[in-house]
Design an enzyme around this catalytic site. Structure first.
Site, short mmCIF file in Angstrom:
data_model
loop_
_atom_site.label_atom_id
_atom_site.label_comp_id
_atom_site.label_asym_id
_atom_site.label_seq_id
_atom_site.Cartn_x
_atom_site.Cartn_y
_atom_site.Cartn_z
N THR A 110 25.60 -76.64 31.04
CA THR A 110 27.06 -76.70 31.15
C THR A 110 27.70 -75.45 30.57
O THR A 110 28.61 -74.86 31.16
CB THR A 110 27.60 -77.95 30.44
OG1 THR A 110 27.23 -79.11 31.18
CG2 THR A 110 29.12 -77.90 30.35
N PHE A 149 23.08 -76.71 38.64
CA PHE A 149 23.97 -77.55 39.45
C PHE A 149 25.40 -77.53 38.95
O PHE A 149 26.34 -77.77 39.71
CB PHE A 149 23.44 -78.99 39.49
CG PHE A 149 23.77 -79.83 38.29
CD1 PHE A 149 24.80 -80.76 38.35
CD2 PHE A 149 23.04 -79.72 37.12
CE1 PHE A 149 25.11 -81.55 37.25
CE2 PHE A 149 23.33 -80.51 36.02
CZ PHE A 149 24.37 -81.43 36.08
N LYS A 150 25.59 -77.24 37.69
CA LYS A 150 26.92 -77.32 37.10
C LYS A 150 27.84 -76.20 37.58
O LYS A 150 29.05 -76.23 37.33
CB LYS A 150 26.82 -77.35 35.58
CG LYS A 150 26.08 -78.61 35.12
CD LYS A 150 25.90 -78.71 33.63
CE LYS A 150 25.12 -79.98 33.30
NZ LYS A 150 24.93 -80.18 31.86
N ASP A 151 27.28 -75.22 38.30
CA ASP A 151 28.13 -74.19 38.89
C ASP A 151 29.16 -74.79 39.84
O ASP A 151 30.29 -74.31 39.93
CB ASP A 151 27.28 -73.17 39.65
CG ASP A 151 26.57 -72.20 38.73
OD1 ASP A 151 27.15 -71.80 37.71
OD2 ASP A 151 25.41 -71.85 39.02
#
Length: 431
Positions: free
Chosen positions: A139, A106-108
């Site tokens: 991250t 999700f950190k993309d």
């Protein structure tokens, strides 16, 4: 929009200054002076808008003074360049899959947005910008990938030795170039403490343009609102707002969701699904923080004992714990329960969960009232945790072709003790 320090001992700054500096001089996190309000008709007619228009409406109030609309539109297009689908798994459980980006996490989203913003701002600076980040898993890879090859920037990633998965480590330490990976003999909280020490080093910061790419940076934190809005766009039953369960470690992800809820996002309430690192469940129960060391778990990206972003959540609710409890519940899930959840969801529904998503699924099951439709955020691809997933499903996890190539790359990490001196020496090289 201006941003003030939550420590209240530093002047308010622009979005540009908040991004470039990462953290306020008084060591506080930056927080917007106003929370934009999106009218009810925006949410009611969201299916009539394309994704870029939705993102512009959400983010423009936060950045308009520093980023022109045309530039912001391009940044958003590059940020949202991969799908963010909602999958219905059961009659009352859906999953928002946030692992279809370049590093399968999700950190993309936040990392891509921040890298484009910083590249836009770096052109006006004298010298290189050094992006310093601690990671508990995902991250680091997202930041490394997003900033790799970006002009006038170097990236320094600290990660705890032996506490990230093989795929996560390759994503952090196999790129080289302007990405510098430091394998620290310690846990995530020690890595984060070293990063905070660097930001508190006034002499170092006077010599080096130092900024953070953790979600303490507003350019990493604010765009995480977007996938909550895009999930609502895909939500089939607009008359029934979901209970949203979020795997929670440093609390930036769920903090962004709560921020958008304050802007009008229709959510019944949020669940902060934690593993054995239960500082926030304990806080909500007792009204006080109980400090203890981080515990290593199967859901390693959530192995955080002192969540940096929780102060932003408190600020959203005026530090009123009673008010916070009306919007947020927090749960604990053990490694045994994580394994049981992966196995049962696969056996019952044929859906594969990674350990973090399993924690969120189990957390939702603990608190969701009867008849509530729940949305679980899936924050990482199962391939990042092949051993535990294959053990519980009885099947090998299919590896994307991009990961197959990455696993053949040589690690380029530098091993170091959990000590500030070698980190400072490295950062001084960018003077």
């Amino acid at each position: 929009m201006r941003y003030y320090s939550l420590n209240a001992q530093a002047p308010a700054v622009s979005f540009r200054e908040a991004v470039v500096h990462g953290q306020a001089p008084d060591k506080g996190l930056y927080f917007p002076e106003q929370i934009p309000q999106l009218p009810a008709h925006f949410w009611a007619a969201i299916n009539d808008l394309d994704d870029t228009e939705i993102a512009l409406r959400i983010l423009q109030p936060y950045v308009a003074e520093d980023i022109a609309a045309s530039v912001l539109e391009q940044i958003i297009a590059e940020t949202l360049s991969f799908p963010l689908p909602v999958r219905r798994v059961t009659t009352d459980r859906s999953v928002l899959e946030l692992f279809h980006g370049p590093t399968l996490a999700f950190k993309d989203v936040g990392a891509r947005f921040m890298s484009r913003c910083l590249a836009h701002f770096a052109g006006g600076l004298q010298g290189r910008v050094v992006v310093l980040v601690a990671t508990s898993g995902d991250t680091g890879g997202a930041v490394a990938n997003s900033f790799y090859g970006v002009p006038n920037t170097d990236v320094v990633v600290l990660y705890p030795s032996g506490k990230v998965s093989p795929v996560q480590e390759r994503q952090i330490a196999a790129l080289g170039g302007n990405v510098h990976a430091l394998e620290v003999d310690g846990d995530f909280d020690q890595c984060q403490a070293l990063v905070k020490q660097a930001f508190a080093d006034e002499a170092l910061r006077a010599a080096v343009y130092l900024t953070s790419a953790n979600s303490i940076n507003v350019a990493r934190w604010l765009p995480q609102q977007l996938y909550y809005a895009l999930a609502w766009k895909q939500w089939a039953d607009k008359d029934r707002a979901p209970v949203v369960s979020v795997p929670s470690g440093n609390f930036g992800n769920i903090g962004a969701g709560l921020l958008l809820q304050r802007s009008g996002l229709p959510v019944k309430h949020f669940v902060a699904a934690c593993n054995a690192n239960d500082a926030i469940p304990t806080y909500l129960e007792k009204g006080a923080f109980v400090r203890k060391a981080a515990q290593a778990t199967l859901s390693n990206a959530m192995d955080v004992a002192d969540p940096s972003n929780f102060v932003r959540i408190l600020a959203l609710f005026n530090n009123d714990i009673a008010l916070l409890r009306t919007a947020l519940q927090a749960t604990r899930t053990s490694d045994i329960e994580t394994r049981d959840t992966i196995r049962s969801v696969f056996n019952d529904f044929g859906y594969v969960l990674d350990p973090h998503t399993a924690v969120a699924w189990h957390g939702l099951a603990q608190v969701a009232p009867a008849g509530a439709h729940g949305l679980v955020l899936s924050t990482a691809h199962p391939v990042k945790f092949p051993d535990v997933v294959s053990e519980e499903t009885g099947a090998a996890v299919a590896m994307p072709s991009s990961v197959e190539g990455l696993m053949q790359e040589q690690l380029r990490s530098i091993k170091m003790e959990a000590d500030y001196a070698p980190l400072r020496a490295l950062l001084q090289q960018f003077d």
